[in-house]
Structures are given as structure tokens and as C-alpha cells.
Design an enzyme around this catalytic site. Sequence first.
Site, mmCIF file in Angstrom:
data_model
loop_
_atom_site.group_PDB
_atom_site.id
_atom_site.type_symbol
_atom_site.label_atom_id
_atom_site.label_comp_id
_atom_site.label_asym_id
_atom_site.label_seq_id
_atom_site.Cartn_x
_atom_site.Cartn_y
_atom_site.Cartn_z
ATOM 1 N N ASN A 11 0.872 -1.177 0.000
ATOM 2 C CA ASN A 11 0.000 0.000 0.000
ATOM 3 C C ASN A 11 0.908 1.225 0.000
ATOM 4 O O ASN A 11 1.499 1.550 1.029
ATOM 5 C CB ASN A 11 -0.894 -0.027 1.250
ATOM 6 C CG ASN A 11 -1.719 1.243 1.378
ATOM 7 O OD1 ASN A 11 -1.752 2.081 0.470
ATOM 8 N ND2 ASN A 11 -2.391 1.395 2.512
ATOM 9 N N LYS A 13 0.066 4.209 -0.235
ATOM 10 C CA LYS A 13 -0.589 5.387 0.368
ATOM 11 C C LYS A 13 -0.359 6.604 -0.519
ATOM 12 O O LYS A 13 -0.305 6.456 -1.743
ATOM 13 C CB LYS A 13 -0.090 5.591 1.808
ATOM 14 C CG LYS A 13 -0.236 4.319 2.643
ATOM 15 C CD LYS A 13 -0.074 4.524 4.123
ATOM 16 C CE LYS A 13 -0.246 3.191 4.834
ATOM 17 N NZ LYS A 13 -0.276 3.295 6.290
ATOM 18 N N HIS A 97 -9.565 1.247 4.475
ATOM 19 C CA HIS A 97 -8.340 1.318 5.262
ATOM 20 C C HIS A 97 -8.610 2.184 6.490
ATOM 21 O O HIS A 97 -9.442 3.097 6.433
ATOM 22 C CB HIS A 97 -7.222 1.941 4.402
ATOM 23 C CG HIS A 97 -5.884 1.866 5.059
ATOM 24 N ND1 HIS A 97 -5.478 2.772 6.006
ATOM 25 C CD2 HIS A 97 -4.876 0.976 4.923
ATOM 26 C CE1 HIS A 97 -4.263 2.439 6.423
ATOM 27 N NE2 HIS A 97 -3.878 1.357 5.782
ATOM 28 N N GLU A 99 -7.123 4.557 7.655
ATOM 29 C CA GLU A 99 -6.955 5.994 7.384
ATOM 30 C C GLU A 99 -8.206 6.556 6.702
ATOM 31 O O GLU A 99 -8.546 7.723 6.889
ATOM 32 C CB GLU A 99 -5.674 6.210 6.553
ATOM 33 C CG GLU A 99 -4.433 5.981 7.421
ATOM 34 C CD GLU A 99 -3.226 5.410 6.688
ATOM 35 O OE1 GLU A 99 -3.155 5.515 5.457
ATOM 36 O OE2 GLU A 99 -2.342 4.848 7.381
ATOM 37 N N GLU A 167 -5.569 -4.860 10.282
ATOM 38 C CA GLU A 167 -4.542 -3.854 10.546
ATOM 39 C C GLU A 167 -4.862 -3.144 11.860
ATOM 40 O O GLU A 167 -5.693 -2.222 11.881
ATOM 41 C CB GLU A 167 -4.495 -2.824 9.412
ATOM 42 C CG GLU A 167 -4.162 -3.414 8.066
ATOM 43 C CD GLU A 167 -3.504 -2.389 7.144
ATOM 44 O OE1 GLU A 167 -2.439 -2.709 6.607
ATOM 45 O OE2 GLU A 167 -4.045 -1.289 6.974
ATOM 46 N N GLY A 173 2.408 2.212 10.821
ATOM 47 C CA GLY A 173 3.403 3.280 10.721
ATOM 48 C C GLY A 173 4.115 3.595 12.025
ATOM 49 O O GLY A 173 4.795 4.611 12.142
ATOM 50 N N SER A 212 3.206 -2.271 10.308
ATOM 51 C CA SER A 212 4.648 -2.386 10.589
ATOM 52 C C SER A 212 5.240 -3.743 10.191
ATOM 53 O O SER A 212 6.107 -4.271 10.891
ATOM 54 C CB SER A 212 4.947 -2.059 12.057
ATOM 55 O OG SER A 212 4.580 -0.711 12.340
HETATM 56 P P1 13P Z 1 2.997 0.307 7.668
HETATM 57 O O1 13P Z 1 3.469 -1.003 7.070
HETATM 58 O O2 13P Z 1 3.759 1.495 7.174
HETATM 59 O O3 13P Z 1 2.842 0.225 9.142
HETATM 60 O O4 13P Z 1 1.493 0.539 7.078
HETATM 61 C C1 13P Z 1 0.562 -0.467 7.208
HETATM 62 C C2 13P Z 1 -0.617 -0.119 6.400
HETATM 63 O O5 13P Z 1 -1.380 0.764 6.738
HETATM 64 C C3 13P Z 1 -0.828 -0.855 5.139
HETATM 65 O O6 13P Z 1 -2.095 -0.635 4.626
#
Ligand code: 13P
Length: 250
Positions: A11, A13, A97, A99, A167, A173, A212
Site C-alpha cells: 500500500n 498510500k 483502510h 486511514e 490492521e 506506521g 509495521s
Molecule cells: P505500515 O506497514 O507502514 O505500518 O502501514 C501499514 C498499512 O497501513 C498498510 O495498509
Amino acid sequence: MAAPRPLIAGNWKMFGLGGAVDEARQVAAALLVKPAKARVAICAPSTLVERLARAVEGSSLIVGGQDIHAEPSGAYTGDISAEMLADAGAKMVILAHSERRSVYGETDAVAAAKAKAALRAGLEPIVCVGETLAERQAGRTLEVICGQVKGSLPQELAGRAFALAYEPVWAIGTGLTPTLAQIEEAHVALRQAMVDALGEAGRAAPILYGGSVKPDNAAEILQVRDVGGALVGGASLKAEDFLKIVRAAG
Ligand code: 13P
């Protein structure tokens, strides 16, 4: 029922300008030289989807998007539909997601409507669920994530290709990950929630872990019971790191 083939999805982002296409090209080239046990996808910003799809054509690398509007077209300034994403060359799309849920207030009902839209356009949805730190600390993790499954997975998914991604919001992150036992507990509960929602068809989709995932922890996470792949954020931006995670899946 045989375990579904694992899926390792990146992803990106809101990261990546034109130069990032090279990273996808490197991943595609590596998969041509040595095919992976897992299916491998990169879910890119909408602006890059078409360029990525062209750049990796002929390889096994799947190109996806990160969100869609539920309607096929309309007066929705700034949005793109499932049909548009498919038209640009995407085969897959991340939905709901955390977010999107936290920043844009997307509900389970919105997730379900978008999942139906993805199927309508022939896109394979990756539907995301996950608890916040406050919910985990309150002992509500399983109730929250299984409730999200119930509300976010429409019946139409039965018999269709899709994935669920677990997740934990607090692991995204942050460099923090749940213990392997916590991941297993969540994934086993999610599998049951999928079966409750979709019947036996709920066993056919992989449950990805996200939050992560890095080259140095991927192998141990990927061998946890009912973990059927990974949804990788930061570590998917560089081909070298992402490929290490792909290879950790076998
Ligand atoms: P990270 O791997 O940067 O923690 O992000 C996870 C994520 O949100 C994947 O969709």
C-alpha cells in the site's frame, strides 16, 4: 478447503511520483526471474495506476488502487469509480483502510457499498478492519474487528475473489506490532466471523496482516495460523525491502 494462496500487497498510500514506477518495475522483473509462492500486488496512488500497469505488463505483479467511490459515475468531484480504476489497469483495490475510516469517517456500510462496487467492476477488494489502541486496552479488540467484518462484507463477496486485511490501527506506521499470539487470536476470530458472514465461502479468502510489517519480522508473522499474507505500507515503497517480504512468504 485448501488454504487460499497467500497475497502480499503493498500500500503505497499518498507516496510516489513518476520515478516510483521504477520500484514496481524492479519488483515485476524479480518475479519474472523467480516466481513467488504468494500473489504480489502494489496498490498505488490513482495517478500512477495506469503507468504501473503498463510498466509491469506481462509480469505476475498485480496493480491495484487504494479507494473508490461506490457509484459507477456521477457528480462527485475528486473521486474515482471502480470502473475508472479498472479502466486504468487496476485489478485490485484496498477498501476501508483505517486511514479512510478515521480521516474520512468511512463506516462499515460505506465499506460494504464499495466492496459491491469493486465486484461490479471486476476488481478484487481488500477490505480492512482493525481496532484502535483504546479499543484494545478496553479489551474490545475481537468485538470491534468481528463487528467490522459483519458490517463491511456484503453477501455478494461469497464465491468471489477478495481478501480481508487485519490492521491494528496502533501498529500502522509506528514500528509496533502485536505479539504473534495476539495476531493469531485476531485472525482465528476473523476467520470465524467471515464464515458467520459468508458461510463456507468465508474460508476461501486470505486474511492479510498489516501494521509495521518489515523484512525482519515478515517471516515470523507470515507463519502464524490463519495469516494468509501481508498488507505492507512503508516497507513496500522500496523494491528491495518489499521483495524481502515477498520472499519471506516462500
Ligand atoms: P505500515 O506497514 O507502514 O505500518 O502501514 C501499514 C498499512 O497501513 C498498510 O495498509
